[in-house]
Write a protein that holds these residues in place. Structure first.
Motif, PDB file in Angstrom:
ATOM      1  N   ILE A 145       0.860  -1.030  -0.015  1.00 13.79           N
ATOM      2  CA  ILE A 145       0.097   0.027  -0.005  1.00 13.79           C
ATOM      3  C   ILE A 145       0.903   1.306  -0.037  1.00 13.79           C
ATOM      4  CG2 ILE A 145      -1.488   1.289   1.438  1.00 13.79           C
ATOM      5  CD1 ILE A 145      -3.095  -1.344   1.923  1.00 13.79           C
ATOM      6  N   ILE A 146       2.005   1.253   0.828  1.00 21.23           N
ATOM      7  CA  ILE A 146       2.945   2.332   0.640  1.00 21.23           C
ATOM      8  C   ILE A 146       3.541   2.696  -0.616  1.00 21.23           C
ATOM      9  CG2 ILE A 146       5.073   3.094   1.644  1.00 21.23           C
ATOM     10  CD1 ILE A 146       4.490   2.119   4.267  1.00 21.23           C
ATOM     11  N   VAL A 147       3.925   1.465  -1.219  1.00 19.31           N
ATOM     12  CA  VAL A 147       4.421   1.734  -2.557  1.00 19.31           C
ATOM     13  C   VAL A 147       3.477   2.132  -3.693  1.00 19.31           C
ATOM     14  CG1 VAL A 147       5.352   0.293  -4.563  1.00 19.31           C
ATOM     15  CG2 VAL A 147       6.250   0.001  -2.175  1.00 19.31           C
ATOM     16  N   LEU A 148       2.203   1.643  -3.591  1.00 21.19           N
ATOM     17  CA  LEU A 148       1.202   1.885  -4.599  1.00 21.19           C
ATOM     18  C   LEU A 148       0.749   3.621  -4.416  1.00 21.19           C
ATOM     19  CD1 LEU A 148      -1.356  -1.044  -4.425  1.00 21.19           C
ATOM     20  CD2 LEU A 148       0.283  -0.149  -6.424  1.00 21.19           C
ATOM     21  N   HIS A 149       0.824   3.848  -2.974  1.00 23.73           N
ATOM     22  CA  HIS A 149       0.447   5.479  -2.775  1.00 23.73           C
ATOM     23  C   HIS A 149       1.392   6.386  -2.933  1.00 23.73           C
ATOM     24  CE1 HIS A 149      -2.362   8.455  -0.997  1.00 23.73           C
ATOM     25  NE2 HIS A 149      -1.404   8.751  -0.421  1.00 23.73           N
ATOM     26  N   PHE A 150       2.642   6.078  -2.512  1.00 31.06           N
ATOM     27  CA  PHE A 150       3.567   7.151  -2.674  1.00 31.06           C
ATOM     28  C   PHE A 150       4.551   7.130  -3.784  1.00 31.06           C
ATOM     29  CE2 PHE A 150       2.405   6.999   2.004  1.00 31.06           C
ATOM     30  CZ  PHE A 150       2.067   8.439   2.244  1.00 31.06           C
ATOM     31  N   LEU A 151       4.834   5.999  -4.331  1.00 32.82           N
ATOM     32  CA  LEU A 151       5.736   5.799  -5.434  1.00 32.82           C
ATOM     33  C   LEU A 151       4.739   5.865  -6.622  1.00 32.82           C
ATOM     34  CD1 LEU A 151       8.408   3.160  -4.167  1.00 32.82           C
ATOM     35  CD2 LEU A 151       8.563   5.776  -4.281  1.00 32.82           C
ATOM     36  N   ASN A 152       3.671   4.918  -6.654  1.00 34.78           N
ATOM     37  CA  ASN A 152       3.089   4.905  -8.046  1.00 34.78           C
ATOM     38  C   ASN A 152       1.776   5.781  -8.123  1.00 34.78           C
ATOM     39  OD1 ASN A 152       4.839   3.165  -8.500  1.00 34.78           O
ATOM     40  ND2 ASN A 152       3.315   1.350  -8.265  1.00 34.78           N
ATOM     41  N   ASP A 153       1.633   6.631  -6.946  1.00 37.12           N
ATOM     42  CA  ASP A 153       0.642   7.806  -6.944  1.00 37.12           C
ATOM     43  C   ASP A 153      -0.923   7.480  -7.153  1.00 37.12           C
ATOM     44  OD1 ASP A 153       2.494  10.333  -6.484  1.00 37.12           O
ATOM     45  OD2 ASP A 153       3.149   9.958  -8.769  1.00 37.12           O
ATOM     46  N   LEU A 174      -2.645   1.942   5.464  1.00 33.20           N
ATOM     47  CA  LEU A 174      -1.608   3.003   5.075  1.00 33.20           C
ATOM     48  C   LEU A 174      -1.056   3.583   6.411  1.00 33.20           C
ATOM     49  CD1 LEU A 174      -0.104   4.580   2.724  1.00 33.20           C
ATOM     50  CD2 LEU A 174      -1.913   6.254   2.705  1.00 33.20           C
ATOM     51  N   HIS A 175      -2.086   4.231   7.137  1.00 27.15           N
ATOM     52  CA  HIS A 175      -1.489   4.917   8.445  1.00 27.15           C
ATOM     53  C   HIS A 175      -0.564   3.893   9.178  1.00 27.15           C
ATOM     54  CE1 HIS A 175      -1.798   7.278  11.896  1.00 27.15           C
ATOM     55  NE2 HIS A 175      -2.176   6.147  12.614  1.00 27.15           N
ATOM     56  N   ARG A 176      -1.206   2.576   9.510  1.00 28.70           N
ATOM     57  CA  ARG A 176      -0.346   1.709  10.261  1.00 28.70           C
ATOM     58  C   ARG A 176       0.890   1.438   9.537  1.00 28.70           C
ATOM     59  NH1 ARG A 176      -5.325  -2.474  11.540  1.00 28.70           N
ATOM     60  NH2 ARG A 176      -6.377  -1.259  13.217  1.00 28.70           N
ATOM     61  N   GLY A 177       0.968   1.185   8.418  1.00 30.33           N
ATOM     62  CA  GLY A 177       2.263   0.992   7.472  1.00 30.33           C
ATOM     63  C   GLY A 177       3.146   2.163   7.490  1.00 30.33           C
ATOM     64  N   ILE A 178       2.846   3.511   7.603  1.00 32.49           N
ATOM     65  CA  ILE A 178       3.683   4.587   7.801  1.00 32.49           C
ATOM     66  C   ILE A 178       4.240   4.491   9.246  1.00 32.49           C
ATOM     67  CG2 ILE A 178       3.742   7.114   7.758  1.00 32.49           C
ATOM     68  CD1 ILE A 178       1.668   7.004   5.620  1.00 32.49           C
ATOM     69  N   LYS A 179       3.414   4.198  10.269  1.00 37.84           N
ATOM     70  CA  LYS A 179       3.750   4.138  11.424  1.00 37.84           C
ATOM     71  C   LYS A 179       4.941   3.172  11.747  1.00 37.84           C
ATOM     72  CE  LYS A 179       1.943   3.752  16.309  1.00 37.84           C
ATOM     73  NZ  LYS A 179       0.769   3.738  16.946  1.00 37.84           N
ATOM     74  N   LEU A 181       6.840   2.047   9.356  1.00 37.68           N
ATOM     75  CA  LEU A 181       8.047   2.400   8.419  1.00 37.68           C
ATOM     76  C   LEU A 181       8.820   3.259   9.575  1.00 37.68           C
ATOM     77  CD1 LEU A 181       9.645   2.208   5.904  1.00 37.68           C
ATOM     78  CD2 LEU A 181       8.224   3.914   5.295  1.00 37.68           C
ATOM     79  N   LYS A 182       8.057   4.184  10.100  1.00 35.88           N
ATOM     80  CA  LYS A 182       8.926   5.374  11.003  1.00 35.88           C
ATOM     81  C   LYS A 182       9.684   4.551  11.947  1.00 35.88           C
ATOM     82  CE  LYS A 182       5.838   9.422  10.011  1.00 35.88           C
ATOM     83  NZ  LYS A 182       4.879  10.182  10.568  1.00 35.88           N
ATOM     84  N   GLY A 183       8.965   3.573  12.667  1.00 41.19           N
ATOM     85  CA  GLY A 183       9.723   3.036  13.734  1.00 41.19           C
ATOM     86  C   GLY A 183      10.725   2.114  13.587  1.00 41.19           C
ATOM     87  N   LYS A 184      11.123   1.721  12.261  1.00 43.99           N
ATOM     88  CA  LYS A 184      12.169   0.806  11.549  1.00 43.99           C
ATOM     89  C   LYS A 184      13.155   2.087  11.235  1.00 43.99           C
ATOM     90  CE  LYS A 184       9.730  -3.140  10.063  1.00 43.99           C
ATOM     91  NZ  LYS A 184      10.132  -4.171  11.495  1.00 43.99           N
ATOM     92  N   LEU A 185      12.861   3.111  10.871  1.00 38.70           N
ATOM     93  CA  LEU A 185      13.803   4.182  10.516  1.00 38.70           C
ATOM     94  C   LEU A 185      14.351   4.984  11.691  1.00 38.70           C
ATOM     95  CD1 LEU A 185      12.050   5.564   7.274  1.00 38.70           C
ATOM     96  CD2 LEU A 185      14.149   3.910   7.268  1.00 38.70           C
ATOM     97  N   LYS A 186      13.736   4.794  12.694  1.00 42.09           N
ATOM     98  CA  LYS A 186      14.127   5.602  13.750  1.00 42.09           C
ATOM     99  C   LYS A 186      15.632   5.142  14.450  1.00 42.09           C
ATOM    100  CE  LYS A 186      10.129   7.370  16.376  1.00 42.09           C
ATOM    101  NZ  LYS A 186       8.982   6.956  17.636  1.00 42.09           N
ATOM    102  N   PRO A 187      16.337   6.061  14.687  1.00 40.38           N
ATOM    103  CA  PRO A 187      17.830   5.732  14.972  1.00 40.38           C
ATOM    104  C   PRO A 187      17.586   4.906  16.562  1.00 40.38           C
ATOM    105  CG  PRO A 187      17.682   8.017  15.165  1.00 40.38           C
ATOM    106  CD  PRO A 187      16.278   7.416  14.699  1.00 40.38           C
TER     107      PRO A 187
END
Length: 189
Positions: A145-153, A174-179, A181-187
């Motif tokens: 869903i993240i790829v379809l929404h943000f990369l493929n518009d 999408l909301h849960r996926g973004i959350k 993803l943010k969790g995995k990108l946090k230092p």
């Protein structure tokens, strides 16, 4: 045809393809190939697998167009075919849908931009590798869903057609996926 998003343009091309005008498939292919590749790339272990599966997706799309009575939403059809091709890829190999990151095959190439210094290019490449790795670690549904929404518009409504869910369910995923993803990108401390 430069902008393929138009429903009427797609329907005209589909009409011509059904009547044997093979050249009418080229604009559809050109418009969707990069989007489908990105969609498949984050689901499979290597770039070469993604290339093969993208080709298979378009072959099956061609066959579907030739055999179908009518196509209401070509974009949804193409992404459903791509999803099924990926599932078949893993079924044939007897694997669960588990992705591995092989840095040598999945290296992200930063375009040669004159306005970036070498240090900026290295930082950008490093950031892109981290995002790609984090995306690969997400649940498949979130990543998709993240790829379809943000990369493929695609809009939430369009994604809902691809994944056979309601737009509300897609919004929540999408909301849960973004959350996630943010969790995995946090230092990590």
């Amino acid at each position: 045809i430069t902008h393929m998003r138009g429903y009427l343009n797609e329907q005209i091309l589909i009409y011509h393809i059904k009547r044997g005008h093979t050249e009418s498939f080229a604009p559809l292919y050109d418009y969707y190939v990069q989007k489908v590749y990105r969609f498949v790339y984050l689901k499979v272990p290597s770039a070469s697998d993604a290339e093969d599966l993208t080709s298979e997706t378009f072959l099956k799309t061609w066959q579907y167009i030739k055999e179908s009575k009518g196509i209401g939403n070509l974009q949804a059809v193409i992404y459903k075919i791509a999803r099924n091709v990926v599932v078949d890829f893993y079924r044939k190999r007897g694997k669960a849908l588990v992705e591995s990151l092989d840095d040598s095959e999945n290296e992200i190439v930063i375009a040669d931009r004159v306005d970036l210094t070498l240090e900026e290019k290295m930082t950008l490449k490093s950031d892109m590798v981290l995002v790609e790795k984090a995306l690969r670690e997400l649940k498949d549904t979130y990543r998709e869903i993240i790829v379809l929404h943000f990369l493929n518009d695609l809009s939430l409504k369009e994604i809902a057609k691809v994944v056979d869910r309601s737009p509300g369910a897609v919004r929540v995923m999408l909301h849960r996926g973004i959350k996630a993803l943010k969790g995995k990108l946090k230092p990590h401390k």
